[in-house]
Design a protein around this motif. Structure first.
Motif, PDB file in Angstrom:
ATOM      1  N   VAL A  24       0.834  -1.206   0.000  1.00 39.89           N
ATOM      2  CA  VAL A  24       0.000   0.000   0.000  1.00 39.89           C
ATOM      3  C   VAL A  24       0.868   1.256   0.000  1.00 39.89           C
ATOM      4  CG1 VAL A  24      -1.716   1.314   1.307  1.00 39.89           C
ATOM      5  CG2 VAL A  24      -1.908  -1.175   1.131  1.00 39.89           C
ATOM      6  N   GLU A  25       1.985   1.218   0.725  1.00 40.64           N
ATOM      7  CA  GLU A  25       2.840   2.402   0.784  1.00 40.64           C
ATOM      8  C   GLU A  25       3.464   2.738  -0.569  1.00 40.64           C
ATOM      9  OE1 GLU A  25       6.549   3.680   3.555  1.00 40.64           O
ATOM     10  OE2 GLU A  25       4.583   3.509   4.484  1.00 40.64           O
ATOM     11  N   ILE A  27       2.001   3.672  -2.930  1.00 45.14           N
ATOM     12  CA  ILE A  27       1.281   4.860  -3.408  1.00 45.14           C
ATOM     13  C   ILE A  27       2.216   6.069  -3.441  1.00 45.14           C
ATOM     14  CG2 ILE A  27      -0.554   6.517  -2.820  1.00 45.14           C
ATOM     15  CD1 ILE A  27      -2.067   4.125  -1.574  1.00 45.14           C
ATOM     16  N   ALA A  84      -5.642   2.222   7.406  1.00 44.57           N
ATOM     17  CA  ALA A  84      -6.609   1.697   6.437  1.00 44.57           C
ATOM     18  C   ALA A  84      -7.766   2.670   6.247  1.00 44.57           C
ATOM     19  CB  ALA A  84      -7.128   0.337   6.905  1.00 44.57           C
ATOM     20  N   THR A  87      -6.334   6.223   4.643  1.00 41.21           N
ATOM     21  CA  THR A  87      -5.819   6.098   3.279  1.00 41.21           C
ATOM     22  C   THR A  87      -6.947   5.824   2.294  1.00 41.21           C
ATOM     23  OG1 THR A  87      -3.705   5.248   4.107  1.00 41.21           O
ATOM     24  CG2 THR A  87      -4.201   4.878   1.783  1.00 41.21           C
ATOM     25  N   LEU A 115      -0.996   7.181   5.383  1.00 37.88           N
ATOM     26  CA  LEU A 115       0.161   6.343   5.065  1.00 37.88           C
ATOM     27  C   LEU A 115       1.253   6.404   6.132  1.00 37.88           C
ATOM     28  CD1 LEU A 115       0.518   7.110   1.242  1.00 37.88           C
ATOM     29  CD2 LEU A 115      -0.366   5.015   2.272  1.00 37.88           C
ATOM     30  N   GLY A 148       4.231  -3.347  -5.459  1.00 39.71           N
ATOM     31  CA  GLY A 148       3.173  -2.361  -5.642  1.00 39.71           C
ATOM     32  C   GLY A 148       3.447  -1.460  -6.830  1.00 39.71           C
ATOM     33  N   THR A 172      -7.611   2.468  -6.294  1.00 39.85           N
ATOM     34  CA  THR A 172      -6.458   2.450  -5.388  1.00 39.85           C
ATOM     35  C   THR A 172      -6.901   2.566  -3.937  1.00 39.85           C
ATOM     36  OG1 THR A 172      -5.126   3.518  -7.107  1.00 39.85           O
ATOM     37  CG2 THR A 172      -4.228   3.505  -4.883  1.00 39.85           C
ATOM     38  N   SER A 176      -6.223  -0.321  -1.130  1.00 39.88           N
ATOM     39  CA  SER A 176      -5.378   0.071  -0.002  1.00 39.88           C
ATOM     40  C   SER A 176      -6.047  -0.237   1.332  1.00 39.88           C
ATOM     41  CB  SER A 176      -5.048   1.562  -0.086  1.00 39.88           C
ATOM     42  OG  SER A 176      -4.326   1.854  -1.258  1.00 39.88           O
ATOM     43  N   LEU A 179      -6.136  -4.156   1.971  1.00 38.09           N
ATOM     44  CA  LEU A 179      -4.848  -4.776   2.300  1.00 38.09           C
ATOM     45  C   LEU A 179      -4.360  -4.367   3.687  1.00 38.09           C
ATOM     46  CD1 LEU A 179      -2.897  -4.584  -1.089  1.00 38.09           C
ATOM     47  CD2 LEU A 179      -4.105  -6.530  -0.093  1.00 38.09           C
ATOM     48  N   LEU A 180      -4.565  -3.114   4.064  1.00 37.46           N
ATOM     49  CA  LEU A 180      -4.127  -2.673   5.389  1.00 37.46           C
ATOM     50  C   LEU A 180      -4.941  -3.331   6.496  1.00 37.46           C
ATOM     51  CD1 LEU A 180      -3.379   1.134   4.877  1.00 37.46           C
ATOM     52  CD2 LEU A 180      -1.741  -0.709   5.286  1.00 37.46           C
TER      53      LEU A 180
END
Length: 415
Positions: A24-25, A27, A84, A87, A115, A148, A172, A176, A179-180
């Motif tokens: 996710v990071e 991004i 989560a 973001t 983030l 990613g 996105t 995100s 997944l978080l």
């Protein structure tokens, strides 16, 4: 023996959780795919479009310090849950933005805060779970960022070209948040919470020489701390000057946008290989040589980008640049654990992680200003190469200064 097996097994579950969170990071590395469509839709300059990303990185920088402290106090589950929510919300709101200040608030502020807990919650947790194969564990988890980039850069470019950049933000955001939340459910702060023993053997030389853990209040009074801080500041300045502007540079050089996005993604996937390889090498020969070598490698790769504006030159550059950048990027937590121990690692990492945010906030804007001023990318990218050289020099200085200011925290051999 059963406890040790269970500990080692669950340690790799933590690695998977870290991989998902750091995916996710990525991004923070993908904003380049949005630059051209935002330029076309709104007619803004490179400097203005870069400033949206700079706002996110500035907010990230301010938020990451308290997030490191909160991780030491409340643990990674809580912080990843907060990440989560914010973001996902920030990216969904960004998809509806119609003015510059909308994007400043949604992508810049909300996503920036969302983030900020990821790295400072995942890395201290990994360090606590691993000593013997710490470099490998950190390298594998950190490769989530590279995957990613590799997966999302062409996917988002396809969505933007076929539909709209607004849909790309929406998708996105949903990915995100999902997944978080999964990572938050999987992660555990340390082995003791699961009543498992600590993994034995193989600790880092400098960390094992500590007679007592070094708190943040003491760490920031050492010259070594600030040399490490400057090392990562300059490296991140250079990194984001390249990452944010390589795709528009490729497009301006006549390369189709999809191929240009693949080059951005290639930095990520090669960086993934670099992170794992560097982790293995660092476990065998130490982090210092590995970090310095990788910074110099990135500095030497940048001139290749400027030799020719063609696909072959750009892909050669991205392969080399990604390999070396992956190598030094994973060193934040291992370096700090070696110098200052793991007890206060969340707080110390929270401060040093501001270098990542400052590099992302200021580097692209400086590069954008130079590009607008000169009409080309040459000076901006060469400045990035010089910054990588400076980063290597700063870390070499930190290594020479370790244990000098407060020798009472170290054994006799490290004074």
């Amino acid at each position: 023996m059963d406890l040790m097996i269970r500990h080692q097994y669950y340690g790799w579950i933590i690695v998977i959780a870290g991989f998902l969170a750091l995916f996710v990071e990525s991004i923070l590395y993908l904003y380049g795919v949005f630059i051209t469509p935002l330029l076309m839709d709104f007619g803004w300059s490179h400097t203005i479009v870069s400033s949206i990303y700079a706002t996110a990185m500035a907010v990230y920088t301010l938020a990451v310090i308290p997030m490191g402290w909160l991780n030491d106090r409340y643990g990674p589950k809580t912080l990843l849950g907060i990440g989560a929510l914010l973001t996902g919300l920030g990216l969904l709101l960004s998809s509806a933005a119609s003015t510059l200040w909308h994007l400043y608030c949604t992508f810049g502020v909300v996503v920036g805060i969302g983030l900020s807990p990821i790295y400072v919650s995942i890395m201290p947790t990994l360090i606590k779970w691993f000593t013997k194969r710490r470099g490998l564990a950190v390298g594998i988890a950190s490769s989530g960022i590279g995957f990613g980039q590799f997966i999302m850069a062409p996917v988002l470019t396809y969505i933007i070209n076929s539909y709209h950049w607004r849909l790309a933000f929406t998708i996105t955001g949903l990915i995100s948040a999902t997944l978080l939340l999964i990572a938050a459910l999987m992660v555990e702060e340390n082995p003791e919470k699961l009543k498992l023993s600590s993994q034995a053997g193989g600790g880092d030389n400098l960390a094992s020489s500590l007679k007592s853990p070094i708190p943040l209040s003491v760490a920031i009074k050492t010259c070594a701390f600030w040399m490490i801080y400057l090392c990562f500041t300059f490296a991140c300045f250079a990194l984001f000057m390249v990452l944010v502007h390589i795709m528009p540079y490729a497009v301006d050089s006549g390369i189709p946008s999809l191929q240009a996005s693949i080059s951005l993604g290639l930095i990520g996937v090669i960086g993934t290989i670099g992170k794992v390889v560097a982790g293995i090498i660092a476990d065998k020969i130490g982090i210092s040589f590995t970090l310095i070598f990788c910074c110099i490698g990135d500095a030497m790769a940048i001139p290749i980008l400027l030799l020719a504006g063609n696909v072959q030159a750009i892909f050669l550059f991205t392969a080399l640049f990604g390999l070396f950048y992956g190598g030094w990027m994973i060193m934040y937590a291992p370096v700090l654990a070696e110098f200052f121990g793991t007890t206060h690692l969340g707080s110390i990492l929270g401060v040093v992680a501001t270098t990542f945010g400052m590099g992302g906030a200021i580097g692209p804007v400086i590069a954008g200003y130079i590009i607008d001023l000169t009409g080309n990318y040459l000076s901006a990218f060469l400045l990035g190469a010089l910054m990588f050289v400076a980063a290597a020099i700063f870390y070499a200085s930190a290594y020479k200064l370790k244990g000098k200011r407060f020798p009472r925290f170290y054994s006799q051999g490290e004074r």
